[in-house]
Design an enzyme around this catalytic site. Sequence first.
Site, PDB file in Angstrom:
ATOM      1  N   SER A   1       0.798  -1.234   0.000  1.00  0.00           N
ATOM      2  CA  SER A   1       0.000   0.000   0.000  1.00  0.00           C
ATOM      3  C   SER A   1       0.824   1.274   0.000  1.00  0.00           C
ATOM      4  O   SER A   1       0.262   2.361  -0.177  1.00  0.00           O
ATOM      5  CB  SER A   1      -0.952   0.022   1.190  1.00  0.00           C
ATOM      6  OG  SER A   1      -2.028  -0.840   0.938  1.00  0.00           O
TER       7      SER A   1
ATOM      8  N   LYS B   1       0.416   3.354  -2.941  1.00  0.00           N
ATOM      9  CA  LYS B   1      -0.746   4.247  -3.086  1.00  0.00           C
ATOM     10  C   LYS B   1      -0.325   5.721  -3.026  1.00  0.00           C
ATOM     11  O   LYS B   1      -0.995   6.585  -3.583  1.00  0.00           O
ATOM     12  CB  LYS B   1      -1.781   3.947  -1.994  1.00  0.00           C
ATOM     13  CG  LYS B   1      -2.430   2.554  -2.122  1.00  0.00           C
ATOM     14  CD  LYS B   1      -3.241   2.211  -0.887  1.00  0.00           C
ATOM     15  CE  LYS B   1      -3.874   0.827  -0.980  1.00  0.00           C
ATOM     16  NZ  LYS B   1      -4.526   0.416   0.297  1.00  0.00           N
TER      17      LYS B   1
ATOM     18  N   TYR C   1      -3.497  -2.431 -10.163  1.00  0.00           N
ATOM     19  CA  TYR C   1      -3.354  -2.244  -8.707  1.00  0.00           C
ATOM     20  C   TYR C   1      -2.476  -3.340  -8.086  1.00  0.00           C
ATOM     21  O   TYR C   1      -1.562  -3.044  -7.294  1.00  0.00           O
ATOM     22  CB  TYR C   1      -4.758  -2.231  -8.088  1.00  0.00           C
ATOM     23  CG  TYR C   1      -4.772  -2.225  -6.585  1.00  0.00           C
ATOM     24  CD1 TYR C   1      -4.587  -1.030  -5.871  1.00  0.00           C
ATOM     25  CD2 TYR C   1      -4.975  -3.397  -5.857  1.00  0.00           C
ATOM     26  CE1 TYR C   1      -4.606  -1.023  -4.483  1.00  0.00           C
ATOM     27  CE2 TYR C   1      -4.989  -3.392  -4.473  1.00  0.00           C
ATOM     28  CZ  TYR C   1      -4.803  -2.203  -3.802  1.00  0.00           C
ATOM     29  OH  TYR C   1      -4.815  -2.205  -2.420  1.00  0.00           O
TER      30      TYR C   1
ATOM     31  N   TYR D   1      -4.733   3.591   8.225  1.00  0.00           N
ATOM     32  CA  TYR D   1      -6.120   3.084   8.341  1.00  0.00           C
ATOM     33  C   TYR D   1      -6.679   3.377   9.744  1.00  0.00           C
ATOM     34  O   TYR D   1      -6.501   4.487  10.237  1.00  0.00           O
ATOM     35  CB  TYR D   1      -6.187   1.587   7.997  1.00  0.00           C
ATOM     36  CG  TYR D   1      -5.347   1.257   6.797  1.00  0.00           C
ATOM     37  CD1 TYR D   1      -5.675   1.782   5.551  1.00  0.00           C
ATOM     38  CD2 TYR D   1      -4.202   0.484   6.898  1.00  0.00           C
ATOM     39  CE1 TYR D   1      -4.903   1.514   4.441  1.00  0.00           C
ATOM     40  CE2 TYR D   1      -3.415   0.206   5.796  1.00  0.00           C
ATOM     41  CZ  TYR D   1      -3.765   0.735   4.572  1.00  0.00           C
ATOM     42  OH  TYR D   1      -2.994   0.487   3.483  1.00  0.00           O
TER      43      TYR D   1
ATOM     44  N   VAL E   1       1.070  -3.839   3.767  1.00  0.00           N
ATOM     45  CA  VAL E   1       1.018  -5.160   4.418  1.00  0.00           C
ATOM     46  C   VAL E   1       2.264  -6.008   4.175  1.00  0.00           C
ATOM     47  O   VAL E   1       2.393  -7.082   4.749  1.00  0.00           O
ATOM     48  CB  VAL E   1      -0.238  -5.992   4.052  1.00  0.00           C
ATOM     49  CG1 VAL E   1      -1.493  -5.438   4.664  1.00  0.00           C
ATOM     50  CG2 VAL E   1      -0.358  -6.175   2.565  1.00  0.00           C
TER      51      VAL E   1
HETATM   52  N1  GLN Z   1      -2.316  -5.165  -2.025  1.00  0.00           N
HETATM   53  C1  GLN Z   1      -2.871  -5.082  -0.709  1.00  0.00           C
HETATM   54  C2  GLN Z   1      -4.372  -5.252  -0.722  1.00  0.00           C
HETATM   55  O1  GLN Z   1      -5.021  -4.673  -1.523  1.00  0.00           O
HETATM   56  C3  GLN Z   1      -2.487  -3.792  -0.081  1.00  0.00           C
HETATM   57  C4  GLN Z   1      -3.039  -3.616   1.307  1.00  0.00           C
HETATM   58  C5  GLN Z   1      -2.089  -2.954   2.251  1.00  0.00           C
HETATM   59  O2  GLN Z   1      -0.886  -2.914   2.031  1.00  0.00           O
HETATM   60  N2  GLN Z   1      -2.609  -2.506   3.360  1.00  0.00           N
HETATM   61  O3  GLN Z   1      -4.936  -5.949   0.053  1.00  0.00           O
END
Ligand code: GLN
Length: 301
Positions: free
Chosen positions: A61, A64, A188, A236, A254
């Site tokens: 993420s 992003k 993505y 988050y 993650v």
């Molecule tokens: N690729 C992961 C997902 O969409 C990214 C989530 C994350 O890093 N929090 O679940």
Amino acid sequence: MQKILDEIAANALKATDLGKVADYIPELAKVDPKQFAISIATADGGLFSAGDCDTPFSIQSISKVFVLALALGKVGDALWKRVGREPSGLSFDSVLLLERENGVPRNPFINAGALVTTDTFLNCSTPREALGALLRFVRAASDRDDIHIDESVAHSELDTAHRNFALAHYLASHRNLTNTPEHVLGTYCHQCAIEMTTVQLALAGRILLDAEGLPSLLSHQRKRRINALMMTCGHYDGSGDFAFEVGLPGKSGVGGGILVIAPGRASIAVWSPGLNAYGNSKRGTEAMAELARKTGWSVFG
Ligand code: GLN
């Protein structure tokens, strides 16, 4: 600075609770949770590291942030008609608010919002072209060419991306997706599968610093706004805790990485694969709290 990082790495290695490695993406479940790395790129050109700082990891993420910067570069403030700027208070992959709020995701860092920014960045180009542009951007930001996408991680996620497909279809049903869910999800999952070391990530994060002589890929206002979103939404439902403990804007993934910005001072990347209950790196968060304590860095003075 080097002494502080060595102490942080030594303390991280003493930790008995490493957190839990993400296993909903099968390839990520294979990563050794004992690894730890931290790197700092300072505004005056310094670069300091400790631990496994040459081992590439899946930025997930954290991508992003880069895609948000590129999407804003494409459409500017028009993006905010399609995605909000409020913390969600829910987990990164939650579908709850999307239904209640008519297909407009709360912010660009939860998965639903990131799918909208990826869709915006994708625009009318092919996923391959968009991913090429993203890699060029990240390589230019870090001044490092050896940054790639781990195809096995991308496909591992794509094969199990039922929730993200649900989010994409929900967005499409509200006409908040212009490309097909397949193209958006394909892009993505590949952007999330970019592999970087903490050195590369700390260097790339300098685009969010305001300091003389650094590569200037973003306007001053855009940096401030992206940092504000990282502070309020970057972790988050753990964003409040992170602001309380660390006091600096950050974005987690993650894969266990966190990119943190100490505005005007430094870009910091930390990595430890085990996650806490919010899905953010456990030892990475602890290391950042220790760094903030030891340096006194905080946006709150
Ligand atoms: N690729 C992961 C997902 O969409 C990214 C989530 C994350 O890093 N929090 O679940």
